[in-house]
Design a protein around this motif. Structure first.
Motif, PDB file in Angstrom:
ATOM      1  N   LEU A  67      -2.565   4.857   1.638  1.00  0.00           N
ATOM      2  CA  LEU A  67      -3.721   5.555   1.085  1.00  0.00           C
ATOM      3  C   LEU A  67      -4.483   4.722   0.084  1.00  0.00           C
ATOM      4  CD1 LEU A  67      -2.239   9.138   0.570  1.00  0.00           C
ATOM      5  CD2 LEU A  67      -3.646   8.295   2.456  1.00  0.00           C
ATOM      6  N   TYR A  68      -3.761   3.950  -0.748  1.00  0.00           N
ATOM      7  CA  TYR A  68      -4.417   3.217  -1.828  1.00  0.00           C
ATOM      8  C   TYR A  68      -4.177   1.718  -1.692  1.00  0.00           C
ATOM      9  CZ  TYR A  68      -4.040   7.949  -3.706  1.00  0.00           C
ATOM     10  OH  TYR A  68      -4.096   9.294  -3.866  1.00  0.00           O
ATOM     11  N   PHE A  78      -5.296  12.635  -4.142  1.00  0.00           N
ATOM     12  CA  PHE A  78      -6.297  11.665  -3.706  1.00  0.00           C
ATOM     13  C   PHE A  78      -7.643  11.968  -4.351  1.00  0.00           C
ATOM     14  CE2 PHE A  78      -9.436   9.841  -0.826  1.00  0.00           C
ATOM     15  CZ  PHE A  78      -8.879   8.610  -0.510  1.00  0.00           C
ATOM     16  N   HIS A  99      -1.220  15.030   0.113  1.00  0.00           N
ATOM     17  CA  HIS A  99      -1.807  14.115  -0.880  1.00  0.00           C
ATOM     18  C   HIS A  99      -3.285  14.350  -1.177  1.00  0.00           C
ATOM     19  CE1 HIS A  99       1.700  11.385  -1.123  1.00  0.00           C
ATOM     20  NE2 HIS A  99       1.878  11.696   0.157  1.00  0.00           N
ATOM     21  N   HIS A 156      -7.691  11.098  -7.978  1.00  0.00           N
ATOM     22  CA  HIS A 156      -7.677   9.641  -8.187  1.00  0.00           C
ATOM     23  C   HIS A 156      -9.003   8.988  -7.833  1.00  0.00           C
ATOM     24  CE1 HIS A 156      -6.083   5.546  -8.281  1.00  0.00           C
ATOM     25  NE2 HIS A 156      -6.586   5.361  -7.071  1.00  0.00           N
ATOM     26  N   THR A 157      -9.662   9.492  -6.776  1.00  0.00           N
ATOM     27  CA  THR A 157     -10.856   8.811  -6.255  1.00  0.00           C
ATOM     28  C   THR A 157     -12.154   9.590  -6.459  1.00  0.00           C
ATOM     29  OG1 THR A 157     -10.669   9.811  -4.053  1.00  0.00           O
ATOM     30  CG2 THR A 157      -9.418   7.776  -4.447  1.00  0.00           C
ATOM     31  N   ARG A 214     -14.075   6.040   0.389  1.00  0.00           N
ATOM     32  CA  ARG A 214     -15.133   5.829  -0.598  1.00  0.00           C
ATOM     33  C   ARG A 214     -16.419   5.334   0.068  1.00  0.00           C
ATOM     34  NH1 ARG A 214     -13.859   5.598  -6.064  1.00  0.00           N
ATOM     35  NH2 ARG A 214     -11.644   5.573  -6.623  1.00  0.00           N
ATOM     36  N   ASP A 216      -8.539  -0.242   2.949  1.00  0.00           N
ATOM     37  CA  ASP A 216      -7.481   0.732   3.207  1.00  0.00           C
ATOM     38  C   ASP A 216      -8.105   2.120   3.327  1.00  0.00           C
ATOM     39  OD1 ASP A 216      -8.169   1.314   0.598  1.00  0.00           O
ATOM     40  OD2 ASP A 216      -6.299   0.572  -0.273  1.00  0.00           O
ATOM     41  N   GLU A 263      -8.306   4.527   1.159  1.00  0.00           N
ATOM     42  CA  GLU A 263      -9.144   4.821  -0.003  1.00  0.00           C
ATOM     43  C   GLU A 263     -10.492   4.113   0.101  1.00  0.00           C
ATOM     44  OE1 GLU A 263      -9.396   4.115  -4.856  1.00  0.00           O
ATOM     45  OE2 GLU A 263      -7.595   3.519  -3.753  1.00  0.00           O
TER      46      GLU A 263
END
Length: 426
Positions: A425-426, A239, A235, A242-243, A314, A308, A310
């Motif tokens: 993950l999210y 990932f 992933h 997405h991030t 971040r 989480d 993510e």
């Protein structure tokens, strides 16, 4: 500004919660220089961070009022600027006005010399040393404060546990001088003596204080993180798309540790100075050791239990980036309840990190390496290539027993070995 005259007094700004003073480490301007509004004027060192102080106004720097290495209280006068001065300097005028500034933390560049002050600043003691460990942050060895009834971590710790003092002049004002010893010069003409930067002196004091304060012990176990490695490999591209953040092992370690703290509260706690009271925290403010050119700092991820993978990825990436670019705020370096140091980021298998006082524990995560490991499935023994990592917990043995530490690591191990799925993950 309320002054009607052209001479303005620059004062020491507020540098963060619980910070009462700072040390002048470098003047970036000297009398006679023109300075623009918001341009860096000087650098100040506290027990939490090195801070670049900007000029609140544009004009000519008439005089400086404190010397490098002076310890100056918040609100004290630092310099006088002529806001209506021409391009050439003129004599100082009587000062009516003053202004507070907010620190800029993006410090770069070399500092010119300057004249000595006309009157010395009052002597004050240097910031109280706290704890840390072999590679503390520029937490300035990050440090902590007590707020909202919570004792905070007062020390710095390690990410790779090996901050090195550079032989060239450092940003904190250390100056290298050639040794004058004739014998040393003859034996080794490159011998150099160097004054330790203030951050390194702070780190040294806190490491020693931490070891002298607590009965520290380290427990280590090994975890099979193959499932995490497989999940990450499958992933990581999605990932990142997405991030915008790379998916490393660190947020998985952080999530497992934070989850385990809810069942092992003695490690999300602090003990008072005379060891008569322990405070258990209901929330996890997670300190993450971050290496930087200025030393190791430990910014704090608040309420980590609510994040989480993510969210943790971040937050960790944001803190690390702002530490390394000098933009981290002093208030972000205090208030931690537990610390994680990724000793494996530079390939170390495990370490024995030193706890941040008054915290009761610090988790070290080693490098993830592939090894041939004997496994038994349905009674049959086989050899498999597995992704393995060592986990080490250093703890305050005055209040945490070895069994407590082992149970905590076992809970993390179980979470890492089978508790993560794509939905996490999210």
């Amino acid at each position: 500004m309320t002054s009607t005259q052209s001479a303005m007094t620059v004062r020491m700004p507020t540098l963060g919660e619980s910070v009462e003073e700072g040390t002048i480490t470098r003047w970036l301007k000297e009398p006679g220089d023109r300075v623009e509004a918001e341009e860096a004027l000087l650098e100040v060192s506290t027990d939490k961070v090195d801070t670049e102080i900007p000029s609140p106004v544009g004009g000519i720097l008439l005089k400086v009022l404190v010397s490098e290495d002076d310890v100056v209280a918040i609100g004290a006068d630092l310099a006088v600027i002529d806001t209506e001065g021409p391009s050439s300097p003129r004599t100082p005028e009587t000062t009516d006005g003053d202004t507070d500034l907010s620190p800029s933390l993006d410090a770069e560049g070399q500092a010119p010399g300057r004249t000595r002050p006309e009157s010395p600043a009052p002597e004050q003691s240097e910031s109280e040393p706290a704890s840390p460990e072999r590679e503390v942050t520029h937490s300035k060895a990050t440090t902590g404060s007590r707020s909202s009834g919570e004792s905070s971590a007062k020390g710095a710790t390690t990410e790779t546990q090996q901050a090195t003092a550079e032989p060239q002049t450092s940003r904190s004002g250390a100056e290298a001088t050639v040794s004058t010893s004739s014998a040393a010069s003859q034996d080794n003409p490159t011998t150099v003596s160097e004054k330790l930067p203030r951050i390194r002196r702070t780190i040294a004091a806190r490491m020693v204080e931490s070891l002298q304060t607590a009965a520290q012990l380290t427990t280590v176990l090994e975890a099979d993180v193959t499932s995490v490695a497989d999940l990450r490999r499958a992933h990581k591209d999605e990932f990142y798309a997405h991030t915008g953040v790379k998916l490393s092992f660190l947020p998985f370690f952080a999530k497992a540790a934070v989850s385990a703290l809810s069942d092992h509260r003695v490690l999300n706690a602090s003990v008072n100075a005379d060891v008569t009271e322990i405070t258990y925290y209901g929330r996890v403010h997670l300190g993450i050791a971050v290496d930087s050119d200025n030393g190791l700092m430990v910014p704090v991820v608040r309420d980590a239990q609510d994040l989480d993978i993510e969210g943790l990825a971040r937050a960790i990436a944001d803190k690390a980036e702002r530490v390394r670019t000098g933009k981290i705020g002093p208030d972000e370096l205090g208030g931690g309840t537990f610390t994680l140091t990724n000793t494996g980021s530079r390939g170390a298998l495990f370490d024995t990190p030193i706890i941040n006082q008054p915290q009761t524990g610090i988790l070290g995560t080693g490098a993830v390496v592939e090894r041939i490991v004997p496994t038994r499935r349905d009674g049959a023994l086989s050899l498999e290539v597995r992704s393995m990592a060592y986990l080490s917990i250093s703890y305050d043995h005055r209040v945490v027993d070895g069994a407590d530490a082992a149970r905590f690591l076992t809970t993390i191990k179980q979470r890492l070995e089978g508790g993560f799925h794509a939905s996490d993950l999210y």
